[in-house]
Structures are given as C-alpha cells and as structure tokens.
Design a protein around this motif. Structure first.
Motif, PDB file in Angstrom:
ATOM      1  N   TYR A   1       0.852  -1.198   0.000  1.00 57.00           N
ATOM      2  CA  TYR A   1       0.000   0.000   0.000  1.00 57.00           C
ATOM      3  C   TYR A   1       0.885   1.243   0.000  1.00 57.00           C
ATOM      4  CZ  TYR A   1      -4.487   2.325   0.890  1.00 57.00           C
ATOM      5  OH  TYR A   1      -5.629   3.069   0.780  1.00 57.00           O
ATOM      6  N   ARG A   2       0.497   2.215  -0.792  1.00 52.45           N
ATOM      7  CA  ARG A   2       1.305   3.435  -0.862  1.00 52.45           C
ATOM      8  C   ARG A   2       1.536   4.044   0.522  1.00 52.45           C
ATOM      9  NH1 ARG A   2      -0.683   8.576  -3.628  1.00 52.45           N
ATOM     10  NH2 ARG A   2      -0.437   7.295  -5.490  1.00 52.45           N
ATOM     11  N   PHE A   3       2.761   4.494   0.748  1.00 55.16           N
ATOM     12  CA  PHE A   3       3.195   5.173   1.969  1.00 55.16           C
ATOM     13  C   PHE A   3       3.339   4.243   3.171  1.00 55.16           C
ATOM     14  CE2 PHE A   3       1.303   9.538   0.468  1.00 55.16           C
ATOM     15  CZ  PHE A   3       2.031   9.428  -0.699  1.00 55.16           C
ATOM     16  N   TYR A   4       3.402   2.929   2.907  1.00 49.49           N
ATOM     17  CA  TYR A   4       3.703   1.950   3.960  1.00 49.49           C
ATOM     18  C   TYR A   4       4.997   1.232   3.590  1.00 49.49           C
ATOM     19  CZ  TYR A   4      -1.115   2.340   5.765  1.00 49.49           C
ATOM     20  OH  TYR A   4      -2.298   2.782   6.304  1.00 49.49           O
ATOM     21  N   GLY A   5       5.670   0.689   4.619  1.00 45.65           N
ATOM     22  CA  GLY A   5       6.847  -0.141   4.372  1.00 45.65           C
ATOM     23  C   GLY A   5       7.909   0.567   3.561  1.00 45.65           C
ATOM     24  N   LYS A   6       8.400  -0.106   2.513  1.00 49.47           N
ATOM     25  CA  LYS A   6       9.442   0.455   1.653  1.00 49.47           C
ATOM     26  C   LYS A   6       8.892   1.527   0.719  1.00 49.47           C
ATOM     27  CE  LYS A   6      12.259  -3.772   1.386  1.00 49.47           C
ATOM     28  NZ  LYS A   6      12.791  -4.792   0.453  1.00 49.47           N
ATOM     29  N   SER A   7       7.559   1.575   0.603  1.00 50.28           N
ATOM     30  CA  SER A   7       6.924   2.521  -0.333  1.00 50.28           C
ATOM     31  C   SER A   7       6.541   3.830   0.361  1.00 50.28           C
ATOM     32  CB  SER A   7       5.670   1.876  -0.945  1.00 50.28           C
ATOM     33  OG  SER A   7       5.986   0.649  -1.560  1.00 50.28           O
ATOM     34  N   ARG A   8       7.314   4.175   1.380  1.00 48.28           N
ATOM     35  CA  ARG A   8       6.981   5.341   2.217  1.00 48.28           C
ATOM     36  C   ARG A   8       7.964   6.482   1.992  1.00 48.28           C
ATOM     37  NH1 ARG A   8       5.518   5.061   8.637  1.00 48.28           N
ATOM     38  NH2 ARG A   8       5.651   7.280   9.143  1.00 48.28           N
ATOM     39  N   PRO A   9       7.481   7.610   1.463  1.00 51.22           N
ATOM     40  CA  PRO A   9       8.360   8.776   1.357  1.00 51.22           C
ATOM     41  C   PRO A   9       8.546   9.429   2.720  1.00 51.22           C
ATOM     42  CG  PRO A   9       6.158   9.335   0.613  1.00 51.22           C
ATOM     43  CD  PRO A   9       6.114   7.885   0.983  1.00 51.22           C
ATOM     44  N   ASN A  10       9.607  10.193   2.874  1.00 53.44           N
ATOM     45  CA  ASN A  10       9.853  10.876   4.140  1.00 53.44           C
ATOM     46  C   ASN A  10      10.224  12.323   3.855  1.00 53.44           C
ATOM     47  OD1 ASN A  10      10.201  11.353   6.842  1.00 53.44           O
ATOM     48  ND2 ASN A  10      12.277  10.510   6.929  1.00 53.44           N
ATOM     49  N   PRO A  11       9.412  13.301   4.254  1.00 57.25           N
ATOM     50  CA  PRO A  11       8.161  13.127   5.009  1.00 57.25           C
ATOM     51  C   PRO A  11       7.017  12.672   4.113  1.00 57.25           C
ATOM     52  CG  PRO A  11       8.483  15.438   4.512  1.00 57.25           C
ATOM     53  CD  PRO A  11       9.727  14.729   4.026  1.00 57.25           C
ATOM     54  N   ILE A  12       5.956  12.174   4.738  1.00 48.99           N
ATOM     55  CA  ILE A  12       4.775  11.746   3.987  1.00 48.99           C
ATOM     56  C   ILE A  12       3.951  12.963   3.586  1.00 48.99           C
ATOM     57  CG2 ILE A  12       2.522  10.599   4.198  1.00 48.99           C
ATOM     58  CD1 ILE A  12       3.829   8.437   5.848  1.00 48.99           C
ATOM     59  N   PRO A  13       3.623  13.097   2.289  1.00 50.97           N
ATOM     60  CA  PRO A  13       2.669  14.136   1.879  1.00 50.97           C
ATOM     61  C   PRO A  13       1.253  13.609   2.132  1.00 50.97           C
ATOM     62  CG  PRO A  13       3.504  12.976  -0.058  1.00 50.97           C
ATOM     63  CD  PRO A  13       4.150  12.336   1.150  1.00 50.97           C
ATOM     64  N   TRP A  14       0.723  13.875   3.293  1.00 53.42           N
ATOM     65  CA  TRP A  14      -0.504  13.231   3.766  1.00 53.42           C
ATOM     66  C   TRP A  14      -1.689  13.406   2.827  1.00 53.42           C
ATOM     67  CZ3 TRP A  14       0.205   9.757   7.393  1.00 53.42           C
ATOM     68  CH2 TRP A  14       1.284   9.899   8.256  1.00 53.42           C
ATOM     69  N   GLU A  15      -1.721  14.512   2.103  1.00 58.90           N
ATOM     70  CA  GLU A  15      -2.865  14.753   1.226  1.00 58.90           C
ATOM     71  C   GLU A  15      -2.966  13.718   0.100  1.00 58.90           C
ATOM     72  OE1 GLU A  15       0.411  17.591  -0.339  1.00 58.90           O
ATOM     73  OE2 GLU A  15      -0.208  16.658   1.562  1.00 58.90           O
ATOM     74  N   TYR A  16      -1.874  12.977  -0.131  1.00 57.69           N
ATOM     75  CA  TYR A  16      -1.901  11.940  -1.171  1.00 57.69           C
ATOM     76  C   TYR A  16      -2.101  10.536  -0.611  1.00 57.69           C
ATOM     77  CZ  TYR A  16      -0.235  15.701  -4.121  1.00 57.69           C
ATOM     78  OH  TYR A  16      -0.106  16.895  -4.792  1.00 57.69           O
ATOM     79  N   LEU A  17      -2.368  10.454   0.690  1.00 56.01           N
ATOM     80  CA  LEU A  17      -2.680   9.145   1.280  1.00 56.01           C
ATOM     81  C   LEU A  17      -4.203   9.012   1.384  1.00 56.01           C
ATOM     82  CD1 LEU A  17      -1.801   6.469   2.478  1.00 56.01           C
ATOM     83  CD2 LEU A  17      -1.528   7.587   4.694  1.00 56.01           C
ATOM     84  N   THR A  18      -4.845   8.867   0.234  1.00 57.53           N
ATOM     85  CA  THR A  18      -6.284   8.641   0.202  1.00 57.53           C
ATOM     86  C   THR A  18      -6.546   7.278  -0.423  1.00 57.53           C
ATOM     87  OG1 THR A  18      -6.690   9.541  -2.018  1.00 57.53           O
ATOM     88  CG2 THR A  18      -6.647  11.116  -0.181  1.00 57.53           C
ATOM     89  N   ASN A  19      -7.683   6.711  -0.106  1.00 59.52           N
ATOM     90  CA  ASN A  19      -8.030   5.422  -0.689  1.00 59.52           C
ATOM     91  C   ASN A  19      -8.166   5.518  -2.204  1.00 59.52           C
ATOM     92  OD1 ASN A  19      -8.626   3.229   1.482  1.00 59.52           O
ATOM     93  ND2 ASN A  19      -9.410   5.139   2.328  1.00 59.52           N
ATOM     94  N   ASP A  20      -8.731   6.603  -2.686  1.00 61.14           N
ATOM     95  CA  ASP A  20      -8.879   6.750  -4.133  1.00 61.14           C
ATOM     96  C   ASP A  20      -7.528   6.792  -4.843  1.00 61.14           C
ATOM     97  OD1 ASP A  20     -11.609   6.689  -3.935  1.00 61.14           O
ATOM     98  OD2 ASP A  20     -11.925   8.824  -4.346  1.00 61.14           O
TER      99      ASP A  20
END
Length: 358
Positions: free
Chosen positions: A45-64
């Motif tokens: 899933y995007r932004f989890y595990g190895k697929s996580r940017p730092n920092p997280i741009p939270w506005e792009y962590l949506t289900n859609d």
C-alpha cells in the motif's frame, strides 16, 4: 516515491491474483494463488513499508489514490496476462479489495476478500457490542477480570514490561510504559476475540505479574506501542481517522483503575500536527455498492473475530458468497473450513472463473 510490488510468474495464460495489501508487504504467497495455481502480484500500500516517502505528503494518502495505483498496475499487466483476474486481501487489504471492486468493477473477474471490515464510523459501536455478546458469559467475565487484575497489579506488571523492553531493545518514548499498559489493557477484549483467544488460557487473579504481562503481550502484542511500531502505523491511523473509520475502546470495565487514558478514541496514535477530518460518506458508498451490486465476491470470515461485526451483508439476490466459520478468528482461511464448505468455495470459484477441476 518508489512503489514496491512483487510479481510471481507461472504462465501468461494462467489466472492472475492481485493481493491488495493494506500495509507493508513482502513476496508472500497468498492462499488464493495457491488454490488457483495462479500468477500473483502482491502490492504494498502506498506510503507503507518500503513505499513510504519521508516526510509523507498526507494529502496523497487517500483510498482513491491507492485504488488508482492498483488500477494502473492491472491495466499494464493485462497486456501480458490474458487469463482471469482475481483480487484478494486480508483485513485492511481485504477492505481495499472491496473498495477497489466498487471503483473499478470490471478490473477483476472475482474478488475474494478475507476478514474484511467495512467500518461505519470513527468508533464503530458494533465492535464493542461484539465483545459484550460473543462467546459465553463466563468467558467474557474472565476477560474483564483479567483486565482489572492487570491494572490492580500495575506497578509489578510495569516492571515486567520494562524488563521486556530492555530484552527486546525497544524504546517507549512516544507512548510511555504506563500509558502503553493502559492501552494494552483496553485493547485486550478486542484482540482476545479477534485472534481466537482461549478462555482456559486466561491467567487467574492469583497469577504472578510475569504471567499477567506475558499473557497480555501474547494476546495484544505490547510491541505495538514501541517507537518503531508507532512510526510504522502512523499512515494506518491517518487513514482510519479520515476515511476508513475504526473502533473505540470500552473504558467501562476498568474506568476506576485508569490513571492516564480518558478517551475511547484511537486518535492518540495518529500523526501529530496533521489536519484530519473524518468523511463518513466514503465507506458507506462502498458498502452500498458491494451489498447491492457486488456480484462474484467471495467473502471469508471468522465468526468470533471482532472485525466480523463490521462485515457487509450482500443482498441474497447477488451472485456472491459469504462464508463464515462460526468460531473462527481473524486468521480464518479456506483451509480451516470443513470439507463440505471448502468444496462449495472451490465450486463457486470454478463456476465464476470458468476453470474446471479446481
């Protein structure tokens, strides 16, 4: 960000299983791909595990946004894999499979989510009702007694907790020991039923602090509250408190023994200084689709699992199958069902996929 997916190839004409993991993943074979002797693509899933940017741009962590990830992967791979497509996922990953099905119903031929909740609110009360009604009254009384016993022996149990942290080289600065202990005690009924706890294994009120702590850890997993896990789960809590919904803690059995925790919410574990506004319409729309239009969805549930209380109820007119193992837990899989039920599951899949001799 780099998005990690794991492709396991058998044959371009064989079925393809896409597993929509709800969190981080590795190259793990799903039960579905084993049952179907299929190719598999496991997607982190995007932004989890190895697929996580730092920092997280939270506005792009949506289900859609995540669903677009899966859709784009499927569209590309369909250029190569011409057989039937099946989506699957476990728990949050199964919920993702249902959301995906509601957004792109024609991307896959069959959806097979495992133990997938569709949660109605930020603190879905059905989970508390479940813990107060599932199993026997005697067992539920033992669960509550254990919660109270741990907090009545707070100082001694905390000493065991601190020894554990030293041995495991874990830090508890984000959620300090005393607070983590209270959350673990509040979490206990949810996890006990979720993971199929055995009533006979609950320690008595006379148990030592070491026995109390070890059993609490065995059921809840106190490592959940250490700094590393706190960091790992920030995206999860962000999603639960913005779109997915979650569960609340029932403080009533131990309210007089709590010193720190005063709220039933899980928002304590969400990212700080990030604006979150819960959208109650998101999952309701998904539920409306899967319950009324969701054909060729095969649901797998355990009846004792706390998340089962949030399972969808497909319209009987749909060409769908919901299989529930009466006393099953969150770890319920097809292999756990009686032979007659397994045969029904395989016959259903065979018919939907047009594949004989499954």
């Amino acid at each position: 960000f780099k998005h990690y997916i794991y492709l396991s190839h058998i044959d371009f004409k064989s079925p393809m299983v896409i597993e929509t993991h709800g969190y981080n993943t590795a190259n793990v074979k799903s039960e579905v791909s084993s049952l179907l002797k299929a190719n598999q693509v496991a997607v982190e899933y995007r932004f989890y595990g190895k697929s996580r940017p730092n920092p997280i741009p939270w506005e792009y962590l949506t289900n859609d946004q995540a669903i677009e990830d899966y859709h784009n992967i499927v569209v590309k791979l369909k250029e190569l894999y011409t057989g039937k497509w099946i989506s699957t996922g476990i728990s949050k990953g199964g919920e993702t499979a249902l959301i995906y099905k509601s957004k792109y119903p024609k991307d896959v031929d069959v959806a097979m989510p495992y133990v997938a909740p569709l949660i109605d609110t930020e603190e879905d009360s059905r989970t508390v009702v479940h813990t107060k009604t599932v199993g026997s009254a005697a067992c539920r009384a033992k669960v509550e007694s254990f919660q109270r016993t741990v907090l009545k022996n707070r100082e001694e149990v905390l000493e065991e907790f601190k020894k554990y942290a030293v041995a495991k080289k874990m830090d508890f600065t984000e959620v300090p020991f005393s607070e983590a202990l209270e959350y673990a005690v509040l979490e206990f009924p949810f996890s006990f039923w979720q993971w199929g706890g055995k009533c006979d294994a609950i320690p008595p009120v006379t148990a030592s602090a070491k026995e109390l702590f070890e059993y609490l850890d065995n059921i809840v997993g106190v490592r959940t509250y250490n700094d590393k896990m706190y960091f790992n789960y920030l995206p999860s809590y962000y999603q639960h408190l913005s779109e997915l919904g979650y569960y609340g803690f029932d403080l009533s059995p131990v309210a007089d023994l709590l010193q720190i925790v005063k709220s039933s919410s899980n928002d304590r574990f969400a990212p700080k200084d990030v604006v979150m506004k819960y959208n109650p319409k998101y999952i309701k729309k998904v539920r409306k689709y899967v319950e009324n239009k969701g054909d060729k969805i095969l649901y797998i549930y355990g009846g004792y699992d706390t998340w089962y209380s949030c399972s969808p109820t497909p319209n009987p007119k749909l060409d769908a199958l919901k299989m529930t193992l009466p006393e099953g837990s969150h770890s319920t899989r097809v292999k756990d069902f009686p032979e007659k039920d397994r045969e029904l599951i395989m016959k259903t899949l065979s018919g939907w996929l047009g594949i004989e001799n499954l």
